[in-house]
Design an enzyme around this catalytic site. Structure first.
Site, mmCIF file in Angstrom:
data_model
loop_
_atom_site.group_PDB
_atom_site.id
_atom_site.type_symbol
_atom_site.label_atom_id
_atom_site.label_comp_id
_atom_site.label_asym_id
_atom_site.label_seq_id
_atom_site.Cartn_x
_atom_site.Cartn_y
_atom_site.Cartn_z
ATOM 1 N N LYS A 118 0.829 -1.215 0.000
ATOM 2 C CA LYS A 118 0.000 0.000 0.000
ATOM 3 C C LYS A 118 0.861 1.262 0.000
ATOM 4 O O LYS A 118 0.452 2.282 -0.553
ATOM 5 C CB LYS A 118 -0.997 -0.028 1.164
ATOM 6 C CG LYS A 118 -1.993 -1.188 1.005
ATOM 7 C CD LYS A 118 -3.388 -0.930 1.529
ATOM 8 C CE LYS A 118 -4.314 -2.024 1.013
ATOM 9 N NZ LYS A 118 -5.655 -2.006 1.505
ATOM 10 N N LYS A 200 -3.568 -9.618 -7.231
ATOM 11 C CA LYS A 200 -4.839 -9.833 -6.509
ATOM 12 C C LYS A 200 -5.955 -8.956 -7.104
ATOM 13 O O LYS A 200 -5.701 -7.809 -7.465
ATOM 14 C CB LYS A 200 -4.592 -9.423 -5.047
ATOM 15 C CG LYS A 200 -5.662 -9.807 -4.086
ATOM 16 C CD LYS A 200 -5.348 -9.249 -2.696
ATOM 17 C CE LYS A 200 -5.968 -7.880 -2.500
ATOM 18 N NZ LYS A 200 -6.267 -7.492 -1.128
ATOM 19 N N LYS A 203 -10.270 -3.701 -5.146
ATOM 20 C CA LYS A 203 -11.298 -2.705 -5.470
ATOM 21 C C LYS A 203 -10.696 -1.401 -5.988
ATOM 22 O O LYS A 203 -11.354 -0.642 -6.663
ATOM 23 C CB LYS A 203 -12.270 -2.456 -4.316
ATOM 24 C CG LYS A 203 -11.705 -2.304 -2.931
ATOM 25 C CD LYS A 203 -12.787 -1.952 -1.929
ATOM 26 C CE LYS A 203 -13.013 -2.969 -0.842
ATOM 27 N NZ LYS A 203 -12.053 -2.919 0.273
HETATM 28 N N1 AQP Z 1 -8.732 -10.837 -4.275
HETATM 29 C C1 AQP Z 1 -9.148 -11.359 -3.115
HETATM 30 N N2 AQP Z 1 -9.330 -12.690 -3.005
HETATM 31 C C2 AQP Z 1 -9.768 -13.238 -1.834
HETATM 32 N N3 AQP Z 1 -10.030 -12.499 -0.717
HETATM 33 C C3 AQP Z 1 -9.870 -11.168 -0.792
HETATM 34 N N4 AQP Z 1 -10.048 -10.167 0.114
HETATM 35 C C4 AQP Z 1 -9.746 -8.989 -0.471
HETATM 36 N N5 AQP Z 1 -9.363 -9.181 -1.744
HETATM 37 C C5 AQP Z 1 -9.427 -10.529 -1.975
HETATM 38 C C6 AQP Z 1 -10.537 -10.385 1.472
HETATM 39 O O1 AQP Z 1 -11.611 -9.478 1.677
HETATM 40 C C7 AQP Z 1 -11.638 -9.093 3.055
HETATM 41 C C8 AQP Z 1 -11.783 -7.584 3.193
HETATM 42 O O2 AQP Z 1 -10.700 -6.911 2.734
HETATM 43 P P1 AQP Z 1 -10.447 -5.387 3.151
HETATM 44 O O3 AQP Z 1 -11.684 -4.619 3.220
HETATM 45 O O4 AQP Z 1 -9.536 -5.327 4.309
HETATM 46 O O5 AQP Z 1 -9.746 -4.806 1.897
HETATM 47 P P2 AQP Z 1 -8.521 -5.209 1.130
HETATM 48 O O6 AQP Z 1 -7.979 -6.545 1.472
HETATM 49 O O7 AQP Z 1 -7.567 -4.072 1.219
HETATM 50 O O8 AQP Z 1 -9.279 -5.295 -0.258
HETATM 51 P P3 AQP Z 1 -8.887 -4.710 -1.595
HETATM 52 O O9 AQP Z 1 -9.996 -5.014 -2.535
HETATM 53 O O10 AQP Z 1 -7.534 -5.199 -2.006
HETATM 54 O O11 AQP Z 1 -8.864 -3.165 -1.338
HETATM 55 P P4 AQP Z 1 -7.815 -2.099 -1.836
HETATM 56 O O12 AQP Z 1 -7.940 -2.069 -3.324
HETATM 57 O O13 AQP Z 1 -8.286 -0.847 -1.199
HETATM 58 O O14 AQP Z 1 -6.458 -2.536 -1.390
HETATM 59 C C9 AQP Z 1 -10.377 -9.654 3.691
HETATM 60 O O15 AQP Z 1 -10.727 -10.814 4.410
HETATM 61 C C10 AQP Z 1 -9.504 -9.999 2.520
HETATM 62 O O16 AQP Z 1 -8.654 -11.087 2.804
#
Ligand code: AQP
Length: 336
Positions: A118, A200, A203
Site C-alpha cells: 500500500k 490480486k 477494489k
Molecule cells: N482478491 C481477493 N481474493 C480473496 N479475498 C480477498 N479479500 C480482499 N481481496 C481478496 C478479502 O476481503 C476481506 C476484506 O478486505 P479489506 O476490506 O480489508 O480490503 P482489502 O484486502 O484491502 O481489499 P482490496 O480489494 O484489495 O482493497 P484495496 O484495493 O483498497 O487494497 C479480507 O478478508 C480480505 O482477505
C-alpha cells in the site's frame, strides 16, 4: 469464547463497493459459517477507522459504510443473529490499539507485506495509520476474545502478528486474550485480477475490467469475463504457473458452484475458452443477481438498518468493554 460459545470475528473496509474477491474470499464464507447460532457468536465490523488510512470524501464515506452494511445483510448475514456494527461506534477499539501499540515492535510492522504494497501504491500518503494498521486489527480481533477469523489469504500475516501480540501480552499478564486462528478456505482464498492474473483482484484497481464488483449488472459481469485475460492455449486445466488466467477462472467457478478443480476440468474437457468464460460469467451473474435485489430493498428501508446498526453497536460495546476493562486492570491503569 463467550460462555461455551466460539467467537468468530471479521470485517471489511468501508471503501467503495466490494469485489468478487472480497465476496469469495470472505463474505461468502461468513454466510456459510452462519448455521449454528447455538454454538457461535459472530461479530462482523464495518471497518471505517481502517478506511481512514486513505483520504475519504466525508459524504461518500458515510454512504459507502452504509452500503457495506447493506451488502453484508444482502449477502445473507442476518443482523439479528450476527453482530454487524461500525468499528467507530465502539471506542474500545482505538483504546486497546494504543495499549497494544506499546506491545508491538517496529521490526514486526516493517515486515508487513500489505504496508509495503500500500505504501508503493500511495507514495504521497504513507501515514502512521497505514503503518500501525495491523495493531488496530489486532485490537479488533482480541477485544471479542475471538477464536476464529475468516479472511482471504492476503490477511493471514495480519492474523499472525495479532497472535504474536496476544501471546506476548498473555505471557506477561496471564490468560487475558484468546489466541485466534485464521480461517482461510482453499476455494476463493485469493481471487486474482481478470486482466493481470498475477495480481490480486482489488477494489482500487484502475482498470475497470480487472475486477467484478458485487453491484455490477449481469451484462457487465458477462462482458468482464469475456474480456478476461487467458493464454494462447485452449485447454481448461489448472496450472497457476503456466495458465494463471484460466486457473483463476477455475477457482472462481469452483467457489461459486461448489465444485473441485478436478470437477471443473472434467466439465469443460474438450470445450474451448469461449464457452468456459461464458459459463463462469453466467454462474457469477446468477449468484449475484438476488444479492443486488436484496441490497436495493434494504437501502430503501431506512429504519430497519438504522435500528440494527444501533442495537448491534450496543452489543459490540458491551463485549469489547469487558475485555478492555480487564486489560486496563492487568496493566495497572486506575479504573474509575
Ligand atoms: N482478491 C481477493 N481474493 C480473496 N479475498 C480477498 N479479500 C480482499 N481481496 C481478496 C478479502 O476481503 C476481506 C476484506 O478486505 P479489506 O476490506 O480489508 O480490503 P482489502 O484486502 O484491502 O481489499 P482490496 O480489494 O484489495 O482493497 P484495496 O484495493 O483498497 O487494497 C479480507 O478478508 C480480505 O482477505
Amino acid at each position: 469464547m463467550i460462555g461455551d460459545k466460539k467467537i468468530l470475528y471479521s470485517g471489511m473496509q468501508a471503501t467503495g463497493t466490494l469485489t468478487l474477491g472480497n465476496y469469495l474470499g470472505a463474505l461468502k464464507n461468513w454466510v456459510s459459517l452462519s448455521g449454528d447460532e447455538e454454538e457461535c457468536e459472530r461479530f462482523y465490523g464495518i471497518m471505517d477507522l481502517h478506511s481512514l488510512t486513505l483520504r475519504q470524501n466525508p459524504s461518500e464515506f458515510r454512504k459507502n459504510a452504509r452500503s457495506l452494511y447493506a451488502l453484508y445483510v444482502a449477502a445473507g448475514l442476518d443482523p439479528e443473529k450476527n453482530c454487524i456494527y461500525y468499528q467507530s461506534h465502539v471506542s474500545a477499539h482505538t483504546e486497546l490499539c494504543w495499549i497494544l501499540d506499546c506491545f508491538t515492535y517496529m521490526g514486526e510492522l516493517n515486515r508487513m507485506t500489505q504496508f509495503k504494497d500500500k505504501s508503493a501504491k500511495h507514495a504521497d500518503n504513507i501515514n502512521a495509520g497505514l503503518y500501525t494498521y495491523p495493531v488496530l486489527m489486532a485490537a479488533d480481533i482480541l477485544l471479542y476474545q475471538t477464536d476464529l477469523v475468516p479472511v482471504g489469504e492476503d490477511q493471514k500475516q495480519h492474523v499472525e502478528i495479532c497472535r504474536d501480540i496476544a501471546v506476548r501480552f498473555n505471557n506477561i499478564y496471564g490468560d487475558v486474550f484468546t489466541i485466534p486462528e485464521p480461517y482461510i478456505r482453499k476455494e476463493g482464498a485469493r481471487i486474482m485480477s481478470l486482466q493481470e492474473p498475477d495480481r490480486k483482484m482489488s477494489k482500487s484497481d484502475e482498470n475497470p475490467n480487472a475486477a467484478v464488483m458485487l453491484l455490477d449488472d449481469t451484462d457487465t459481469i458477462i462482458r468482464k469475463f469475456k474480456r478476461a485475460v487467458t493464454d494462447s492455449g485452449s485447454e481448461v486445466r489448472y496450472d497457476p504457473a503456466e495458465k494463471a488466467g484460466v486457473s483463476n477462472l477455475m477457482d472462481i467457478y469452483g467457489a461459486v458452484c461448489k465444485k473441485t478443480r478436478d470437477e471443473v476440468e472434467k466439465e469443460f474437457d474438450g470445450k474451448g475458452y469461449k464457452d468456459f468464460k461464458f459459463a463462469v460469467g453466467e454462474a457469477v451473474a446468477n449468484e449475484l443477481a438476488p444479492l443486488r435485489q436484496r441490497y436495493a430493498e434494504l437501502l430503501a428501508d431506512k429504519s430497519y438498518l438504522d435500528l440494527r446498526i444501533k442495537e448491534n453497536a450496543e452489543k459490540a460495546r458491551y463485549f469489547a468493554n469487558k475485555t478492555l476493562r480487564k486489560v486496563q486492570k492487568k496493566i495497572g491503569l486506575t479504573i474509575l
